[in-house]
Design a protein around this motif. Structure first.
Motif, PDB file in Angstrom:
ATOM      1  N   PRO A  83      -5.835  -2.759   0.038  1.00 11.25           N
ATOM      2  CA  PRO A  83      -7.291  -2.763  -0.060  1.00 11.25           C
ATOM      3  C   PRO A  83      -7.865  -1.733  -1.041  1.00 11.25           C
ATOM      4  N   VAL A  84      -7.356  -1.744  -2.273  1.00 17.95           N
ATOM      5  CA  VAL A  84      -7.913  -0.900  -3.332  1.00 17.95           C
ATOM      6  C   VAL A  84      -8.068  -1.756  -4.589  1.00 17.95           C
ATOM      7  N   PRO A  85      -8.979  -1.372  -5.476  1.00 18.01           N
ATOM      8  CA  PRO A  85      -9.210  -2.157  -6.692  1.00 18.01           C
ATOM      9  C   PRO A  85      -8.022  -2.171  -7.648  1.00 18.01           C
ATOM     10  N   ASP A  86      -8.004  -3.166  -8.503  1.00 18.60           N
ATOM     11  CA  ASP A  86      -6.994  -3.263  -9.557  1.00 18.60           C
ATOM     12  C   ASP A  86      -7.019  -1.999 -10.415  1.00 18.60           C
ATOM     13  N   GLU A  87      -5.847  -1.584 -10.854  1.00 22.41           N
ATOM     14  CA  GLU A  87      -5.686  -0.465 -11.784  1.00 22.41           C
ATOM     15  C   GLU A  87      -6.476   0.779 -11.371  1.00 22.41           C
ATOM     16  N   SER A  88      -6.431   1.099 -10.084  1.00 21.36           N
ATOM     17  CA  SER A  88      -7.205   2.234  -9.580  1.00 21.36           C
ATOM     18  C   SER A  88      -6.353   3.443  -9.186  1.00 21.36           C
ATOM     19  N   GLN A  89      -5.026   3.328  -9.248  1.00 19.04           N
ATOM     20  CA  GLN A  89      -4.156   4.390  -8.752  1.00 19.04           C
ATOM     21  C   GLN A  89      -3.271   4.952  -9.866  1.00 19.04           C
ATOM     22  N   ASP A  90      -3.215   6.276  -9.936  1.00 21.94           N
ATOM     23  CA  ASP A  90      -2.328   6.923 -10.900  1.00 21.94           C
ATOM     24  C   ASP A  90      -0.888   6.940 -10.401  1.00 21.94           C
ATOM     25  N   ALA A  91      -0.718   6.913  -9.089  1.00 29.07           N
ATOM     26  CA  ALA A  91       0.622   6.893  -8.505  1.00 29.07           C
ATOM     27  C   ALA A  91       0.583   6.104  -7.203  1.00 29.07           C
ATOM     28  N   VAL A  92       1.651   5.375  -6.987  1.00 30.80           N
ATOM     29  CA  VAL A  92       1.866   4.677  -5.719  1.00 30.80           C
ATOM     30  C   VAL A  92       3.221   5.126  -5.206  1.00 30.80           C
ATOM     31  N   THR A  93       3.262   5.509  -3.937  1.00 37.29           N
ATOM     32  CA  THR A  93       4.516   5.920  -3.323  1.00 37.29           C
ATOM     33  C   THR A  93       4.781   5.049  -2.096  1.00 37.29           C
ATOM     34  N   SER A  94       6.039   4.935  -1.773  1.00 39.60           N
ATOM     35  CA  SER A  94       6.448   4.250  -0.546  1.00 39.60           C
ATOM     36  C   SER A  94       7.751   4.908  -0.102  1.00 39.60           C
ATOM     37  N   ILE A  95       7.703   5.557   1.030  1.00 38.62           N
ATOM     38  CA  ILE A  95       8.825   6.360   1.511  1.00 38.62           C
ATOM     39  C   ILE A  95       9.351   5.768   2.823  1.00 38.62           C
ATOM     40  N   PHE A  96      10.621   5.414   2.855  1.00 39.18           N
ATOM     41  CA  PHE A  96      11.290   4.884   4.051  1.00 39.18           C
ATOM     42  C   PHE A  96      10.593   3.636   4.597  1.00 39.18           C
ATOM     43  N   THR A  97      10.118   2.761   3.736  1.00 38.92           N
ATOM     44  CA  THR A  97       9.398   1.567   4.189  1.00 38.92           C
ATOM     45  C   THR A  97      10.094   0.274   3.793  1.00 38.92           C
ATOM     46  N   PHE A  98      10.640   0.222   2.592  1.00 40.27           N
ATOM     47  CA  PHE A  98      11.120  -1.058   2.067  1.00 40.27           C
ATOM     48  C   PHE A  98      12.257  -1.669   2.878  1.00 40.27           C
ATOM     49  N   HIS A  99      13.086  -0.856   3.494  1.00 37.66           N
ATOM     50  CA  HIS A  99      14.181  -1.428   4.283  1.00 37.66           C
ATOM     51  C   HIS A  99      13.655  -2.198   5.503  1.00 37.66           C
ATOM     52  N   GLU A 100      12.410  -1.949   5.870  1.00 41.73           N
ATOM     53  CA  GLU A 100      11.808  -2.648   7.010  1.00 41.73           C
ATOM     54  C   GLU A 100      11.231  -4.011   6.630  1.00 41.73           C
ATOM     55  N   MET A 101      11.095  -4.277   5.330  1.00 45.53           N
ATOM     56  CA  MET A 101      10.453  -5.509   4.868  1.00 45.53           C
ATOM     57  C   MET A 101      11.464  -6.603   4.584  1.00 45.53           C
ATOM     58  N   PRO A 102      11.124  -7.841   4.949  1.00 46.23           N
ATOM     59  CA  PRO A 102      11.973  -8.963   4.529  1.00 46.23           C
ATOM     60  C   PRO A 102      11.956  -9.067   2.998  1.00 46.23           C
ATOM     61  N   PRO A 103      13.040  -9.564   2.394  1.00 41.94           N
ATOM     62  CA  PRO A 103      13.098  -9.639   0.935  1.00 41.94           C
ATOM     63  C   PRO A 103      11.904 -10.356   0.292  1.00 41.94           C
ATOM     64  N   GLY A 104      11.428 -11.435   0.849  1.00 34.56           N
ATOM     65  CA  GLY A 104      10.291 -12.137   0.272  1.00 34.56           C
ATOM     66  C   GLY A 104       9.020 -11.314   0.281  1.00 34.56           C
ATOM     67  N   VAL A 105       8.874 -10.497   1.282  1.00 32.67           N
ATOM     68  CA  VAL A 105       7.694  -9.633   1.384  1.00 32.67           C
ATOM     69  C   VAL A 105       7.784  -8.508   0.356  1.00 32.67           C
ATOM     70  N   ARG A 106       8.973  -7.997   0.116  1.00 38.28           N
ATOM     71  CA  ARG A 106       9.151  -6.936  -0.877  1.00 38.28           C
ATOM     72  C   ARG A 106       8.605  -7.377  -2.227  1.00 38.28           C
ATOM     73  N   HIS A 107       8.896  -8.588  -2.589  1.00 41.12           N
ATOM     74  CA  HIS A 107       8.441  -9.138  -3.869  1.00 41.12           C
ATOM     75  C   HIS A 107       6.910  -9.128  -3.946  1.00 41.12           C
ATOM     76  N   ILE A 108       6.261  -9.535  -2.889  1.00 47.54           N
ATOM     77  CA  ILE A 108       4.791  -9.559  -2.839  1.00 47.54           C
ATOM     78  C   ILE A 108       4.228  -8.144  -2.936  1.00 47.54           C
ATOM     79  N   VAL A 109       4.842  -7.218  -2.213  1.00 48.94           N
ATOM     80  CA  VAL A 109       4.373  -5.830  -2.222  1.00 48.94           C
ATOM     81  C   VAL A 109       4.545  -5.211  -3.611  1.00 48.94           C
ATOM     82  N   PHE A 110       5.650  -5.507  -4.291  1.00 47.93           N
ATOM     83  CA  PHE A 110       5.827  -5.014  -5.654  1.00 47.93           C
ATOM     84  C   PHE A 110       4.734  -5.539  -6.579  1.00 47.93           C
ATOM     85  N   ARG A 111       4.351  -6.792  -6.408  1.00 47.61           N
ATOM     86  CA  ARG A 111       3.241  -7.326  -7.212  1.00 47.61           C
ATOM     87  C   ARG A 111       1.957  -6.558  -6.933  1.00 47.61           C
TER      88      ARG A 111
END
Length: 189
Positions: free
Chosen positions: A103-131
């Motif tokens: 829930p943030v605007p396009d091109e609004s963040q200088d950095a995005v972090t994700s710590i200890f989260t991706f292993h919890e996501m199904p592979p198809g969801v990871r792709h969406i989150v990367f987008r």
């Protein structure tokens, strides 16, 4: 993802990582320093996806106290615990939200972090989150992803995972790091 789970999470992860979870989280700080160097932190922005109880955001705020930061997590109890843990900091917004629809605007963040989260996501969801990461990052922004390897992720690492509870050392980390740096890494999508 309950209140009790949120209260126990940090201790459980420290035990699982043999006391190195916070040190592992802090590995994300040097890449952030690279992108923030020489810039006024008050005019930058950081988004932490899967912020959990806010431990990583606490390290960020200790380093850059005036940096505006947003943390999102799916769990209301975890966000509530993060708010409690981070109450001493200003310029931080914690939101119950989904990484598949940030829930943030396009091109609004200088950095995005994700710590200890991706292993919890199904592979198809990871792709969406990367987008979504690509959508919200400003040109020249930085994505910093820190996660733990899980059984079945890479068959050639299974032996290292077996060693983890008994012999987790910096040598194992160097071996993994060396293997990763010697070839390109394919992220599961």
């Amino acid at each position: 993802m309950t209140d009790d789970s949120a209260k126990r999470y940090d201790t459980q992860v420290e035990v699982l990582f043999n006391g190195t979870a916070n040190a592992t989280r802090r590995q994300a700080l040097p890449p952030l320093r690279e992108v923030f160097a020489g810039r006024d932190q008050r005019w930058l922005s950081l988004l932490d996806v899967g912020c959990g109880t806010g431990r990583f955001l606490d390290f960020v705020k200790q380093t850059w106290p005036r940096l505006p930061a947003i943390g999102i997590d799916l769990s209301e109890p975890y966000v509530k615990e993060a708010k409690r843990h981070l109450e001493r900091w200003s310029r931080i917004n914690l939101v119950v939200a989904n990484g598949e629809s940030i829930p943030v605007p396009d091109e609004s963040q200088d950095a995005v972090t994700s710590i200890f989260t991706f292993h919890e996501m199904p592979p198809g969801v990871r792709h969406i989150v990367f987008r979504e990461f690509a959508r919200v990052l400003r040109p020249g922004g930085r994505l910093v992803l820190v996660d733990s390897l899980q059984r079945g992720d890479k068959p050639e690492y299974e032996g290292l995972l077996e060693l983890f509870p008994r012999a987790f050392t910096s040598r194992i980390l160097r071996v993994i790091s060396r293997r990763i740096s010697m070839r390109s890494v394919e992220l599961p999508v």
